[in-house]
Design an enzyme around this catalytic site. Structure first.
Site, PDB file in Angstrom:
ATOM      1  CG  HIS A 178      -2.061  -0.653   1.077  1.00 52.42           C
ATOM      2  ND1 HIS A 178      -2.446  -2.090   0.869  1.00 52.42           N
ATOM      3  CD2 HIS A 178      -3.677  -0.364   0.952  1.00 52.42           C
ATOM      4  CE1 HIS A 178      -3.742  -2.332   0.698  1.00 52.42           C
ATOM      5  NE2 HIS A 178      -4.267  -1.241   0.619  1.00 52.42           N
ATOM      6  NE  ARG A 210      -2.455  -1.547   4.279  1.00 48.54           N
ATOM      7  CZ  ARG A 210      -3.522  -2.337   4.552  1.00 48.54           C
ATOM      8  NH1 ARG A 210      -4.689  -1.658   4.801  1.00 48.54           N
ATOM      9  NH2 ARG A 210      -3.554  -3.477   4.403  1.00 48.54           N
ATOM     10  CG  HIS A 216       2.260  -2.707   6.495  1.00 52.13           C
ATOM     11  ND1 HIS A 216       3.121  -3.766   5.915  1.00 52.13           N
ATOM     12  CD2 HIS A 216       1.413  -2.633   5.176  1.00 52.13           C
ATOM     13  CE1 HIS A 216       2.705  -4.185   4.796  1.00 52.13           C
ATOM     14  NE2 HIS A 216       1.601  -3.813   4.418  1.00 52.13           N
ATOM     15  CG  ASP A 220       6.664  -3.548   7.237  1.00 51.52           C
ATOM     16  OD1 ASP A 220       7.584  -3.862   7.742  1.00 51.52           O
ATOM     17  OD2 ASP A 220       5.466  -4.112   8.316  1.00 51.52           O
TER      18      ASP A 220
END
Length: 282
Positions: A178, A210, A216, A220
């Site tokens: 994403h 996210r 996440h 990340d």
């Protein structure tokens, strides 16, 4: 002019015309013409072949290991970000999680100042759908190598999208797909509307969503931005992408002239909501 010269001139003109006709590739704006990545998936094929995608495994370091200061920083960010799940920012994060079109077409509408749709802006809509696939796929060499556990699994915590938890728990966390596609969208749209570059850094909040959803880690999301930028660098030398970008540019101009813009009240509300997480990393 001598006949020989006239013939040569005519031949040169024909060659020039043929070159002009073939120099601009066709940029399809129909999902049926592009085709799905997998039948029934809802995701279209990207512009790049698998061999053309950036190598996320080569570009990224390994994710932070358990017990390191970097992992502790990830855990702190998780606690700060997931605390926003219950409010308006959490609602927006839930909306950002949906990558299926037509819903996803509205994610950057306020930032761009144009309503995006398959009917009204078909080339712009296609640009978003195909770059989504390229940026997402580019993350998988690293994802598959590291198979990092997602934070909601590590902390046995709820997410914004409970229905997706089973699938997400089996999918590597590092880097964030994403975040990669959100950053890629921001960079591409900034090329279409450089005067709105600050607003188009909505790509940052899109990836941050996210973290708010708990799916996440901070690292990340940061790594995902790098892969998003690397994907756009590859796209810039893709002739079909460039043709679609030029067509989308004309659509943006025409849409604004026609008043094809998102509701001002909705955009004001989105701006206010995003301020709540502006000072939080990543």
């Amino acid at each position: 002019m001598q006949p020989a010269f006239r013939s040569a001139a005519a031949a040169l003109a024909a060659i020039t015309l043929l070159g002009a006709c073939t120099s601009t590739p066709h940029a399809p704006d129909s999902p049926a013409e592009v085709g799905e990545l997998r039948p029934g998936a809802g995701y279209l094929k990207g512009y790049l072949g698998r061999e053309e995608l950036p190598d996320s495994l080569a570009l990224l370091p390994p994710p932070p290991a358990d017990g390191t200061p970097a992992h502790a920083d990830d855990a702190d960010a998780f606690r700060q970000l997931t605390a926003l799940q219950k409010g308006a920012r959490g609602t927006l994060a839930t909306r950002d999680a949906n990558l299926k079109f037509p819903q996803a077409a509205g994610a950057f509408a306020c930032a761009l100042g144009v309503t995006v749709s398959e009917q009204g802006t078909p080339h712009l809509n296609m640009l978003l759908r195909r770059t989504l696939t390229d940026a997402g796929l580019a993350t998988y060499k690293a994802k598959d190598k590291y198979k990092r556990t997602r934070p909601f699994v590590a902390f046995s915590a709820p997410t914004c999208t409970p229905a997706e938890e089973a699938a997400l728990s089996k999918d590597g966390s590092y880097p964030s797909g994403h975040s990669a596609l959100g950053w890629a969208w921001a960079l591409v749209l900034t090329e279409l509307a450089p005067e709105r570059a600050d607003a188009l850094l909505r790509g940052r909040s899109f990836g941050q969503s996210r973290g708010i959803c708990g799916v996440h880690w901070k690292s990340d999301i940061e790594a995902g931005r790098l892969i998003g930028a690397a994907t756009v660098a590859r796209l810039r030398v893709n002739a079909v992408f460039q043709a679609q970008l030029a067509a989308a540019n004309q659509e943006v101009v025409q849409a604004r002239a026609a008043g094809q813009v998102p509701p001002a009240a909705d955009c004001a509300s989105e701006t206010q909501t995003l301020r709540s997480s502006l000072q939080l990393a990543p």
